[in-house]
Design a protein around this motif. Structure first.
Motif, PDB file in Angstrom:
ATOM      1  N   GLU A   1       0.873  -1.179   0.000  1.00  0.00           N
ATOM      2  CA  GLU A   1       0.000   0.000   0.000  1.00  0.00           C
ATOM      3  C   GLU A   1       0.906   1.224   0.000  1.00  0.00           C
ATOM      4  OE1 GLU A   1      -3.456  -0.193   2.916  1.00  0.00           O
ATOM      5  OE2 GLU A   1      -2.167  -1.808   3.652  1.00  0.00           O
ATOM      6  N   VAL A   2       0.863   2.004  -1.052  1.00  0.00           N
ATOM      7  CA  VAL A   2       1.706   3.197  -1.146  1.00  0.00           C
ATOM      8  C   VAL A   2       0.948   4.382  -0.560  1.00  0.00           C
ATOM      9  CG1 VAL A   2       2.862   4.783  -2.709  1.00  0.00           C
ATOM     10  CG2 VAL A   2       2.957   2.328  -3.145  1.00  0.00           C
ATOM     11  N   GLU A   3       1.594   5.091   0.405  1.00  0.00           N
ATOM     12  CA  GLU A   3       0.959   6.254   1.034  1.00  0.00           C
ATOM     13  C   GLU A   3       1.549   7.562   0.528  1.00  0.00           C
ATOM     14  OE1 GLU A   3       1.067   5.945   5.289  1.00  0.00           O
ATOM     15  OE2 GLU A   3      -0.747   4.697   5.319  1.00  0.00           O
ATOM     16  N   SER A   4       2.872   7.596   0.360  1.00  0.00           N
ATOM     17  CA  SER A   4       3.517   8.856  -0.047  1.00  0.00           C
ATOM     18  C   SER A   4       4.866   8.540  -0.671  1.00  0.00           C
ATOM     19  CB  SER A   4       3.690   9.765   1.167  1.00  0.00           C
ATOM     20  OG  SER A   4       4.474   9.111   2.149  1.00  0.00           O
ATOM     21  N   MET A   5       5.673   9.579  -0.898  1.00  0.00           N
ATOM     22  CA  MET A   5       7.037   9.399  -1.399  1.00  0.00           C
ATOM     23  C   MET A   5       7.940  10.450  -0.777  1.00  0.00           C
ATOM     24  SD  MET A   5       6.859  10.945  -5.271  1.00  0.00           S
ATOM     25  CE  MET A   5       8.567  11.435  -5.302  1.00  0.00           C
ATOM     26  N   ASP A   6       9.239  10.178  -0.781  1.00  0.00           N
ATOM     27  CA  ASP A   6      10.170  11.147  -0.206  1.00  0.00           C
ATOM     28  C   ASP A   6      10.797  12.000  -1.311  1.00  0.00           C
ATOM     29  OD1 ASP A   6      12.050   9.560  -1.416  1.00  0.00           O
ATOM     30  OD2 ASP A   6      12.901   8.743   0.425  1.00  0.00           O
ATOM     31  N   LYS A   7      11.701  12.875  -0.920  1.00  0.00           N
ATOM     32  CA  LYS A   7      12.295  13.808  -1.882  1.00  0.00           C
ATOM     33  C   LYS A   7      13.123  13.089  -2.945  1.00  0.00           C
ATOM     34  CE  LYS A   7      12.680  17.552   1.502  1.00  0.00           C
ATOM     35  NZ  LYS A   7      13.613  18.397   2.272  1.00  0.00           N
ATOM     36  N   ALA A   8      13.634  11.886  -2.616  1.00  0.00           N
ATOM     37  CA  ALA A   8      14.514  11.173  -3.550  1.00  0.00           C
ATOM     38  C   ALA A   8      13.752  10.296  -4.534  1.00  0.00           C
ATOM     39  CB  ALA A   8      15.501  10.319  -2.767  1.00  0.00           C
ATOM     40  N   GLY A   9      12.413  10.332  -4.463  1.00  0.00           N
ATOM     41  CA  GLY A   9      11.623   9.519  -5.390  1.00  0.00           C
ATOM     42  C   GLY A   9      11.377   8.112  -4.904  1.00  0.00           C
ATOM     43  N   ASN A  10      11.563   7.858  -3.596  1.00  0.00           N
ATOM     44  CA  ASN A  10      11.281   6.541  -3.023  1.00  0.00           C
ATOM     45  C   ASN A  10       9.858   6.535  -2.461  1.00  0.00           C
ATOM     46  OD1 ASN A  10      14.049   5.778  -3.424  1.00  0.00           O
ATOM     47  ND2 ASN A  10      14.564   6.956  -1.595  1.00  0.00           N
ATOM     48  N   PHE A  11       9.126   5.467  -2.718  1.00  0.00           N
ATOM     49  CA  PHE A  11       7.758   5.366  -2.236  1.00  0.00           C
ATOM     50  C   PHE A  11       7.745   4.863  -0.793  1.00  0.00           C
ATOM     51  CE2 PHE A  11       7.447   5.012  -6.826  1.00  0.00           C
ATOM     52  CZ  PHE A  11       6.461   5.944  -7.112  1.00  0.00           C
ATOM     53  N   ILE A  12       6.800   5.369  -0.023  1.00  0.00           N
ATOM     54  CA  ILE A  12       6.677   5.001   1.392  1.00  0.00           C
ATOM     55  C   ILE A  12       5.307   4.369   1.599  1.00  0.00           C
ATOM     56  CG2 ILE A  12       6.719   5.838   3.774  1.00  0.00           C
ATOM     57  CD1 ILE A  12       8.313   8.284   2.707  1.00  0.00           C
ATOM     58  N   GLY A  13       5.279   3.252   2.325  1.00  0.00           N
ATOM     59  CA  GLY A  13       3.987   2.607   2.546  1.00  0.00           C
ATOM     60  C   GLY A  13       4.125   1.341   3.372  1.00  0.00           C
ATOM     61  N   TRP A  14       3.119   0.495   3.252  1.00  0.00           N
ATOM     62  CA  TRP A  14       3.026  -0.723   4.058  1.00  0.00           C
ATOM     63  C   TRP A  14       3.164  -1.942   3.159  1.00  0.00           C
ATOM     64  CZ3 TRP A  14       2.912   0.748   9.034  1.00  0.00           C
ATOM     65  CH2 TRP A  14       2.443   2.035   9.308  1.00  0.00           C
ATOM     66  N   LEU A  15       3.879  -2.945   3.657  1.00  0.00           N
ATOM     67  CA  LEU A  15       4.094  -4.164   2.883  1.00  0.00           C
ATOM     68  C   LEU A  15       3.531  -5.351   3.661  1.00  0.00           C
ATOM     69  CD1 LEU A  15       7.207  -5.175   0.890  1.00  0.00           C
ATOM     70  CD2 LEU A  15       6.319  -6.790   2.568  1.00  0.00           C
ATOM     71  N   HIS A  16       2.757  -6.185   2.966  1.00  0.00           N
ATOM     72  CA  HIS A  16       2.115  -7.340   3.608  1.00  0.00           C
ATOM     73  C   HIS A  16       2.622  -8.626   2.966  1.00  0.00           C
ATOM     74  CE1 HIS A  16      -0.851  -4.562   5.438  1.00  0.00           C
ATOM     75  NE2 HIS A  16      -0.743  -3.924   4.281  1.00  0.00           N
ATOM     76  N   ILE A  17       3.013  -9.575   3.819  1.00  0.00           N
ATOM     77  CA  ILE A  17       3.469 -10.880   3.352  1.00  0.00           C
ATOM     78  C   ILE A  17       2.630 -11.944   4.066  1.00  0.00           C
ATOM     79  CG2 ILE A  17       5.394 -10.698   5.027  1.00  0.00           C
ATOM     80  CD1 ILE A  17       5.672 -12.806   1.884  1.00  0.00           C
TER      81      ILE A  17
END
Length: 910
Positions: free
Chosen positions: A597-613
């Motif tokens: 689940e992608v929530e946002s991104m940082d200044k460097a273009g990396n996506f931030i979110g939650w990962l489910h396994i």
């Protein structure tokens, strides 16, 4: 050659012919045979014996190749039946014979008897009696032997046997065929059914000349799947045998020459037939291999119809016993222990399409290359754009399909690994890059050979080897058969269709592309992904199959220990437990299918979110296992409560990142009004170590006897079961035993591993540190672990004082404390808690004098002023002592009150 016996007779009488014995090797015609002696250390001697007084027809002879005008000579009537009569009666049997005449050319004539003495059947008489031979012309019956021949001939004539029967005997003349117009069609027409035959000649152990019945084809048959040592023809026409060539030829001759056999015609090679010769006593192909007279050959083993694995097993039998041609054989895995040759392991990662990383039962990781296969590769000249970096997984045709096949079949599964060979490291050349040592093995899961499955789908090819190269898969024939099927069915790499193209966009670190992509991923909710790489515990590279793109993904809601980083000019060490967090994430999600689940991104273009396994949130799992802390940004998340409860549980266990966690004391949460006075509850401790930053380690006197007892028992246990030097592989954070300079073993913890020769350890019961080689370390026996008795050295710092930042000043203070209290018993009182360790006051056990106050009085340290009411009385005492030291210009104050201008220079602040 053969044993001989002298017949009895009176001395001075006529010479009696010597009776000699031998074994019939071959029947040349109706009146000539070859006999041999017993083998002793090699092939036995041979001699040709011609029957005296009789004549049989000549067999057919092929025209010499060197004489183009010459013609083939056919059989004379009754020549072949005469040969067959003798062949069936004599081949392989023991006979005795006497030599009656020897020509100047060396031809020997005599009488031959079946059996061990002359009482046996007279072969010449039997031939004549059957009408298969005649007495020589002009021969007069002037002795008993010739009289009997004359009688036999008369009886044969009267009975009209053989050549005395009606007709001219043309039906006994064979229609010999020396060549086959279409060998392939000839072989196929027999449909691999056994053909009756007679072996007429043995060229070497694995090549014979056979007469196929009933049509009289004379063909050369090469045994399918094997090759024996041969006779190399030199320029002068002579032949030089390779080692064991003569022995292999004799082995085949003694079992097959002029025997009735059946041959399965399996394939053809030029005018030669490839086949398997069956004899009632066994299969000569397997026997030659088992006795070490032959080796398997790849080019023809595939046509062997009775199971290539039987040939490999027979060859393996000879290799293991180092028989004959294998006398100097060394197995590719001869230097490996059995546990290293065959083991079960868990697959953690697939590398390209021919290698995997597995986790052994010991916890170690090992890279395994699949034996004898080659992954897809770029053929011909590289057509890649010179400015574009090659991405093998996506740019090499079928590489992605091969990797995906292995990933879906193997990741996270347990497999059986059988090591076939170790390919040594090779240096780089102009055309080939350097390779490190490779462990090559056959990997199976559920009985399926993974390499074979890969090849059968056309996703890898089989490596071809030199015939003497033994470093290959133990299932090499199955691999070749799988490749043949893939080629025939046009699978994968062998397909005539267009190669699949994977256009995968890599938007890792590309801020512009990431911004465009962000809204799409946010709206998608949970997206499927494959974890391609793990940079750290919370930073991963993901492949999104639906979107066919690669992204860098950061786990939201947690603060994970930062890993080591290479910066320009230096290497920044990782935070504690960063490696453990990375390993945890790798083992859990690397190359697994996950949801993000992608929530946002940082200044460097990396996506931030939650990962489910498998339904579990990776951020929560990291916190749960004390490998991350909750970050304040998680407060807005739906997973905040899960994260907090996981963190609370981890804090209670006091492990890993929470190892030094102390709950906030209750009094700090009470209203200030209730803080009436300072609590002074001194307990006896033993000071074991003073650090360079003026911290110190102590042992609780009350538990001292427990430690002494544990150390005594542990050393006794180690003395009876000493660790094997060099067997321990230290890992950061592990508890172990370490041998101190006094030669005794102590409990310790590994803090850093620079190399096997430089391991940083911390003695957990005494507080001192040391750098040791791994040879002075060993595994901590479970009976003496920290669960049995916790680490006894506790770290403290002095309350109410400032440690000088100036190195010389700090050294003076440390030296003073070492002189006063190291290795002595003191009284300790905890004054307040701090982020690093508790701050305490320390008293001398005898005088009850305050050690910290003494440092202030000597001008070695300054006072740290605190505002809490309960400390005001002791702070005042410390400040008065500081004024006294200042007035006396002691140590720090030798140049007066420096704090006004030079506080920064001296490392103090007011």
């Amino acid at each position: 050659m053969a044993s001989s016996a002298q017949s009895g007779g009176s001395s001075g009488g006529p010479a009696v012919p010597t009776v000699q014995r031998g074994i019939v090797k071959m029947v040349l015609s109706g009146c000539a045979i070859i006999v041999r002696g017993q083998p002793r250390g090699g092939p036995p001697p041979e001699r040709q014996i011609n029957l005296s007084n009789i004549r049989a027809g000549n067999l057919a002879r092929r025209a010499a190749v060197a004489q183009p005008d010459a013609k083939d000579t056919p059989d004379e009537p009754w020549a072949f039946p005469a040969r067959e009569f003798l062949r069936k009666k004599l081949i392989g049997k023991e006979v005795c014979f006497t030599i009656e005449n020897k020509t100047p050319q060396g031809r020997e004539y005599g009488m031959i008897y079946l059996g061990k003495d002359t009482n046996g059947e007279n072969i010449a008489e039997s031939l004549v009696a059957e009408g298969l031979a005649t007495r020589r012309e002009g021969m007069r019956a002037n002795n008993p032997e010739q009289n009997r021949l004359a009688e036999c001939e008369e009886q044969a004539k009267a009975s009209k046997k053989g050549m005395w029967s009606e007709g001219n005997g043309s039906h006994t003349i064979r229609d010999l065929k020396y060549t086959i117009e279409n060998p392939r069609h000839f072989v196929d027409s027999h449909h691999q059914k056994p053909v009756n035959a007679i072996i007429e000649h043995v060229r070497d152990g694995s090549v014979v000349r056979a007469l196929l019945l009933p049509d009289y084809y004379l063909v050369t048959v090469m045994l399918s799947g094997i090759k024996c040592p041969t006779f190399r023809r030199e320029a002068d026409g002579s032949e030089t045998p390779e080692p064991f060539a003569a022995e292999a030829k004799f082995f085949t001759e003694s079992r097959l020459l002029q025997r009735d056999v059946q041959i399965i015609l399996e394939s053809c090679h030029n005018q030669n037939i490839l086949g398997t010769i069956l004899h009632p006593n066994g299969n000569i192909t397997e026997l030659l291999l088992k006795e070490g007279f032959a080796r398997c050959v790849d080019w023809s083993i595939a046509v062997y119809t009775r199971g290539a694995e039987k040939l490999r097993a027979a060859e393996r039998f000879a290799k293991e016993r180092r028989l004959r041609i294998w006398r100097d054989y060394v197995a590719p895995t001869a230097n490996l222990d059995q546990k290293d040759k065959q083991f079960v392991a868990k697959v953690m990662q697939v590398l390209n399409a021919d290698a995997i990383v597995v986790k052994l039962n010991s916890g170690d990781y090992k890279t395994i290359h699949l034996s004898s296969i080659r992954p897809p590769r770029l053929e011909g000249e590289n057509t890649q754009d010179k400015n574009k970096k090659l991405r093998p997984l996506y740019d090499i045709p079928y590489m992605f399909e091969a990797r995906e096949f292995l990933r879906k079949k193997l990741i996270g599964k347990k497999v059986n690994v059988t090591v076939d060979y170790i390919r040594p490291a090779s240096p780089a050349t102009d055309t080939v890059p350097a390779f490190s040592e490779r462990t090559c093995a056959t990997v199976t899961i559920g009985g399926i050979n993974i390499a074979e499955a890969l090849v059968s789908k056309g996703l890898a090819t089989v490596i071809r080897y030199r015939q003497d190269d033994d470093q290959r898969s133990s299932h090499y024939d199955e691999l070749l058969a799988a490749e043949a099927r893939a080629i025939k069915n046009g699978k994968g790499l062998h397909s005539k269709k267009e190669v699949p193209i994977h256009r995968v966009a890599d938007i890792s670190g590309d801020t512009q592309k990431a911004k465009q992509f962000l809204p799409f991923l946010q709206r998608a909710g949970r997206s499927e992904a494959v974890v391609e790489y793990v940079f750290s515990g919370s930073r991963l590279k993901l492949y999104l199959p639906k979107e066919t793109c690669l992204i860098t993904f950061l786990l939201a809601g947690i603060e994970c220990p930062r890993g080591a980083r290479n910066l320009p000019g230096l290497v920044q060490e990782g935070e504690p437990f960063s490696e453990e967090a990375t390993l945890f994430t790798k083992e859990l999600v690397l190359q697994r299918e996950v949801e993000v689940e992608v929530e946002s991104m940082d200044k460097a273009g990396n996506f931030i979110g939650w990962l489910h396994i498998d339904g579990a949130n990776l951020s929560v799992l990291l916190v749960e296992h004390a490998l991350s802390k909750v970050h304040f940004t998680a407060e807005r998340s739906a997973y905040y409560k899960s994260l907090l409860s996981a963190e609370e549980a981890a804090k209670q266990k006091k492990e890993k990142v929470w190892a030094h966690y102390e709950e906030q004391p209750v009094e700090e949460l009470m209203p200030v009004l209730e803080e009436k006075e300072r609590s002074a509850s001194y307990k006896p401790v033993f000071v074991t170590e003073i650090t360079d930053d003026l911290h110190f380690y102590v042992q609780d006197v009350e538990t001292g006897t427990q430690l002494e007892k544990l150390m005594e028992n542990m050393r006794n246990d180690i003395a009876s079961h000493p660790p094997v030097e060099g067997s321990y592989a230290p890992r950061r954070g592990e508890f172990c035993i370490a041998k101190f300079v006094d030669g005794e073993w102590y409990r310790a913890r590994v803090e850093k591993v620079e190399s096997p020769a430089k391991v940083h350890v911390f003695y957990i019961d005494y507080g001192n540190r040391e750098i040791l080689p791994s040879t002075r370390l060993g595994t901590l026996p479970p009976a003496f672990s920290t669960r049995v008795l916790p680490a006894q050295a506790t770290e403290y710092a002095f309350a109410f004082i400032q440690v000088p930042q100036d190195e010389d000043a700090r050294t003076d203070a440390v030296d003073s404390v070492v002189r006063d209290i190291q290795n002595t018993q003191c009284l300790l009182n905890v004054e307040h808690l701090s982020a690093g360790c508790p701050h305490v006051t320390l008293q001398f056990a005898d005088s009850k004098g305050d050690v910290g106050l003494g440092l202030v009085k000597e001008g070695l340290v300054m006072v740290e002023v605190r505002k809490e009411k309960q400390f005001q009385k002791v702070i005042t005492e410390y400040l008065n002592a500081q004024e006294s030291a200042k007035s006396a210009r002691l140590n720090l104050w030798r140049y007066g009150d420096f704090r006004a201008d030079d506080a920064d220079e001296f490392g103090y602040s007011r």
